[in-house]
Design a protein around this motif. Sequence first.
Motif, PDB file in Angstrom:
ATOM      1  N   MET A 229      43.360 -31.998  -5.182  1.00  0.00           N
ATOM      2  CA  MET A 229      42.132 -32.583  -4.525  1.00  0.00           C
ATOM      3  C   MET A 229      41.146 -31.275  -3.706  1.00  0.00           C
ATOM      4  N   GLY A 230      40.181 -30.975  -3.781  1.00  0.00           N
ATOM      5  CA  GLY A 230      39.826 -30.832  -2.026  1.00  0.00           C
ATOM      6  C   GLY A 230      38.116 -30.892  -1.589  1.00  0.00           C
TER       7      GLY A 230
ATOM      8  N   ILE B 298      44.132 -29.948  -1.853  1.00  0.00           N
ATOM      9  CA  ILE B 298      45.750 -29.803  -1.594  1.00  0.00           C
ATOM     10  C   ILE B 298      46.024 -30.460  -2.917  1.00  0.00           C
ATOM     11  N   THR B 299      47.017 -29.203  -3.291  1.00  0.00           N
ATOM     12  CA  THR B 299      48.096 -29.952  -4.879  1.00  0.00           C
ATOM     13  C   THR B 299      48.480 -31.402  -4.519  1.00  0.00           C
TER      14      THR B 299
ATOM     15  N   THR C 290      49.192 -27.190   1.006  1.00  0.00           N
ATOM     16  CA  THR C 290      47.539 -27.167   1.374  1.00  0.00           C
ATOM     17  C   THR C 290      47.431 -25.762   1.425  1.00  0.00           C
ATOM     18  N   ASN C 291      46.106 -25.564   1.796  1.00  0.00           N
ATOM     19  CA  ASN C 291      45.324 -23.798   1.881  1.00  0.00           C
ATOM     20  C   ASN C 291      43.956 -24.498   2.576  1.00  0.00           C
TER      21      ASN C 291
ATOM     22  N   ASN D  15      36.263 -32.695  -4.196  1.00  0.00           N
ATOM     23  CA  ASN D  15      36.614 -31.932  -5.367  1.00  0.00           C
ATOM     24  C   ASN D  15      37.945 -32.900  -5.928  1.00  0.00           C
ATOM     25  N   PHE D  16      37.771 -33.192  -7.248  1.00  0.00           N
ATOM     26  CA  PHE D  16      39.279 -33.162  -8.001  1.00  0.00           C
ATOM     27  C   PHE D  16      39.478 -32.633  -8.942  1.00  0.00           C
ATOM     28  N   ARG D  17      40.409 -31.848  -8.708  1.00  0.00           N
ATOM     29  CA  ARG D  17      40.683 -31.160 -10.537  1.00  0.00           C
ATOM     30  C   ARG D  17      42.131 -31.402 -11.040  1.00  0.00           C
TER      31      ARG D  17
END
Length: 118
Positions: A34-35, A51-52, A57-58, A96-98
């Motif tokens: 998610m970002g 965030i994974t 997080t990044n 964004n959800f990837r």
Amino acid sequence: QVQLVESGGGLVQPGGSLRLSCAASGSISSIYVMGWFRQAPGKQRELVAIITSGGTTNYANSVKGRFTISRDNAKNTVYLQMSGLKPEDTAVYYCNFRNIIDATANYWGQGIQVTVSL
């Protein structure tokens, strides 16, 4: 079909805080990254934070130490806590959800305006 709905944007003075939320409807598994991204007028969309599923997080250098991303898998929701806001943070923010396995499962919110101004 997954839909993402953002909330929490608005107008804030420099130095202020806002919390963005993005909730997903439909079936979302925990394997999604998610970002938050943002796009200012006349500029390209840029990554703000991700965030994974494991909580790693990044952040973009421009927001490190000021923004915090978090997620609630039970609620299919990602958050962006923004503090110390600056005028240059003014932009439309997109969540964004990837899916990290299925590249076709890549969803965007409709965008929400954040304006930092006196």
